[in-house]
Design a protein around this motif. Sequence first.
Motif, PDB file in Angstrom:
ATOM      1  N   PRO A   1      -1.296  11.451   2.796  1.00 52.37           N
ATOM      2  CA  PRO A   1      -0.090  11.118   3.028  1.00 52.37           C
ATOM      3  C   PRO A   1       0.730  11.036   1.999  1.00 52.37           C
ATOM      4  O   PRO A   1       0.703  10.940   0.460  1.00 52.37           O
ATOM      5  CB  PRO A   1      -0.651   9.887   3.357  1.00 52.37           C
ATOM      6  CG  PRO A   1      -1.950   9.183   3.145  1.00 52.37           C
ATOM      7  CD  PRO A   1      -2.426  10.599   2.925  1.00 52.37           C
ATOM      8  N   ALA A   2       2.238  10.654   2.111  1.00 53.97           N
ATOM      9  CA  ALA A   2       3.165  10.242   0.847  1.00 53.97           C
ATOM     10  C   ALA A   2       2.975   8.972   0.284  1.00 53.97           C
ATOM     11  O   ALA A   2       2.872   8.899  -1.056  1.00 53.97           O
ATOM     12  CB  ALA A   2       4.347  10.396   1.805  1.00 53.97           C
ATOM     13  N   GLU A   3       2.028   7.912   1.259  1.00 50.81           N
ATOM     14  CA  GLU A   3       1.671   6.373   0.519  1.00 50.81           C
ATOM     15  C   GLU A   3       0.413   6.400   0.765  1.00 50.81           C
ATOM     16  O   GLU A   3      -0.057   6.659   2.202  1.00 50.81           O
ATOM     17  CB  GLU A   3       2.705   5.757   1.105  1.00 50.81           C
ATOM     18  CG  GLU A   3       2.743   4.634   0.515  1.00 50.81           C
ATOM     19  CD  GLU A   3       4.148   3.718   0.877  1.00 50.81           C
ATOM     20  OE1 GLU A   3       3.243   1.994   0.900  1.00 50.81           O
ATOM     21  OE2 GLU A   3       4.640   3.722   1.639  1.00 50.81           O
ATOM     22  N   ALA A   4      -0.558   5.483  -0.209  1.00 50.59           N
ATOM     23  CA  ALA A   4      -1.439   5.398   0.492  1.00 50.59           C
ATOM     24  C   ALA A   4      -1.689   4.457   1.043  1.00 50.59           C
ATOM     25  O   ALA A   4      -1.004   3.075   0.807  1.00 50.59           O
ATOM     26  CB  ALA A   4      -2.372   5.769  -0.789  1.00 50.59           C
ATOM     27  N   ARG A   5      -3.070   4.186   1.739  1.00 51.26           N
ATOM     28  CA  ARG A   5      -3.003   2.275   2.140  1.00 51.26           C
ATOM     29  C   ARG A   5      -3.309   1.474   1.667  1.00 51.26           C
ATOM     30  O   ARG A   5      -4.419   1.694   0.828  1.00 51.26           O
ATOM     31  CB  ARG A   5      -3.853   2.999   3.305  1.00 51.26           C
ATOM     32  CG  ARG A   5      -4.447   1.109   4.423  1.00 51.26           C
ATOM     33  CD  ARG A   5      -4.919   1.783   5.231  1.00 51.26           C
ATOM     34  NE  ARG A   5      -6.285  -0.714   5.530  1.00 51.26           N
ATOM     35  CZ  ARG A   5      -7.431  -0.552   6.184  1.00 51.26           C
ATOM     36  NH1 ARG A   5      -7.680   0.658   6.265  1.00 51.26           N
ATOM     37  NH2 ARG A   5      -7.359  -1.371   6.558  1.00 51.26           N
ATOM     38  N   ALA A   6      -3.173   0.371   1.239  1.00 45.00           N
ATOM     39  CA  ALA A   6      -3.575  -0.168   0.678  1.00 45.00           C
ATOM     40  C   ALA A   6      -5.320  -0.763  -0.123  1.00 45.00           C
ATOM     41  O   ALA A   6      -5.802  -0.663   1.199  1.00 45.00           O
ATOM     42  CB  ALA A   6      -2.946  -1.657   0.293  1.00 45.00           C
TER      43      ALA A   6
ATOM     44  N   LYS B   1      -4.283  11.305   6.719  1.00 44.38           N
ATOM     45  CA  LYS B   1      -3.608  11.191   6.326  1.00 44.38           C
ATOM     46  C   LYS B   1      -2.710   9.831   7.603  1.00 44.38           C
ATOM     47  O   LYS B   1      -2.457   8.828   7.113  1.00 44.38           O
ATOM     48  CB  LYS B   1      -2.124  11.951   6.921  1.00 44.38           C
ATOM     49  CG  LYS B   1      -2.483  13.676   6.459  1.00 44.38           C
ATOM     50  CD  LYS B   1      -0.866  14.282   6.562  1.00 44.38           C
ATOM     51  CE  LYS B   1      -0.653  15.472   5.406  1.00 44.38           C
ATOM     52  NZ  LYS B   1       0.460  15.727   5.925  1.00 44.38           N
TER      53      LYS B   1
ATOM     54  N   GLY C   1      -4.393   6.681   5.949  1.00 39.73           N
ATOM     55  CA  GLY C   1      -3.986   6.579   4.314  1.00 39.73           C
ATOM     56  C   GLY C   1      -4.480   6.648   2.333  1.00 39.73           C
ATOM     57  O   GLY C   1      -4.550   5.926   1.951  1.00 39.73           O
TER      58      GLY C   1
ATOM     59  N   GLU D   1      -5.838   8.209  -0.873  1.00 36.37           N
ATOM     60  CA  GLU D   1      -5.355   7.831  -1.950  1.00 36.37           C
ATOM     61  C   GLU D   1      -4.995   9.174  -2.278  1.00 36.37           C
ATOM     62  O   GLU D   1      -4.027   9.468  -3.590  1.00 36.37           O
ATOM     63  CB  GLU D   1      -5.619   6.903  -2.622  1.00 36.37           C
ATOM     64  CG  GLU D   1      -6.651   7.146  -3.550  1.00 36.37           C
ATOM     65  CD  GLU D   1      -6.439   5.889  -3.877  1.00 36.37           C
ATOM     66  OE1 GLU D   1      -7.731   6.300  -5.752  1.00 36.37           O
ATOM     67  OE2 GLU D   1      -7.285   4.628  -3.758  1.00 36.37           O
TER      68      GLU D   1
END
Length: 397
Positions: free
Chosen positions: A67-72, A259, A262, A264
């Motif tokens: 994904p464009a933004e990873a899950r923390a 995705k 999330g 990274e």
Amino acid sequence: MPEPSTRKSPARRWRTHTAIGAVLAAGCAWGATALIGVPDPVTLAALAVVEPSAVGAWFPSRVVPAPAEARALPFKPRRILDRVDWKGQEVPLATMLAATHTNAFLVVQDDVLVHEWYRPGTGPTTLFPSWSVAKSVVSLMAGTAIARGKLSETDRVSDLLPELRSAAVFGKITVRDLLDMASGLAVPENYDPRHPLTGTAGMYLTRDIAAFVKDHAQLAFKPGSRGRYRSIDTEVLGLILARVEGKPLADLLSERIWKPMGAEAEATWNLDRSGGLEKAFCCINATARDFARLGLLVTDQGRAGGTRIIPARWIDRIGTPARRAVDGWQYSAQWWHAPGGDDGDISAIGVYGQYVYVNRRTGTVIVKLSDHGAEQDETDTLAVMQAIAADLEAGRP
């Protein structure tokens, strides 16, 4: 791996390096390797000498987009068990990790990364091969397909893959048989180095997996009558998933899991040939942290944050041992239930020492990625992970 008395040791060992060496010793040239449908001599030579953690780059692959933004995945170091029982002695954890040629060792509890270690030369951005940990990922993908009505555990292989109808054996094997390693397909996991193109080694090296499956339509026992670890079961399951979902496994993994959870980093999935089919039974290459995120999907009952990704019913399925053990261990839908564990304790395990250990009761995920050779000390390794999870639970704030 488990001791021979508790599990058939050769049944899960790919002596790939030995087998490839035998091919080279036989004097295979470019024309000969093309004729028998295996990688070229340069690739074979490399595979014979590189560490298992480096082989992914030598095969064609398909990207698994992130994904464009990873899950923390917050990193908050905590003390973990620093001395463990190993081979009848209490030793520092670092000694056990060195003895098992560990490349990465991560511990997560309650969605927080509490311990992260890498061998020099590797790190958080390194893509490590899954080997048979991929089987457990395929299981999660199967769970989503079943929940969406694309697939049923009672479906028969020949109905889902009509090109296999000419072989009567595929009309006897169900999706459930494939999931629980009970198909009976006679493709041995162990093979004689003098015959490197047979069994799972042949499937690993072939440049035409679909033809390999079609050519191995023989049964060793009645489907569903016993459990026996066979990589071809997962490969057939992968062919089915790609067919019913109408897209390659790498794309399906990205869309259904990578995705939404999330991830990274992009992963890759090795193929039989350029533009070909994924090796569903092995060969996803991903970061250690993203392997940890896969484990977190299981500890969090199929959720990533507040998003449902894997059906809760499927998490229960993989957490409930199937009716038949596999080579002496409890097993369910491509996940192992290790001796000495509790009801929430399951693992994805790959040859050469790859682990995604999950303890749902304690909220613990442990990732261990290694170059440990053919005999992996799985029972002892998992006992260490169980001890670490118990220690974290006892010291939970």
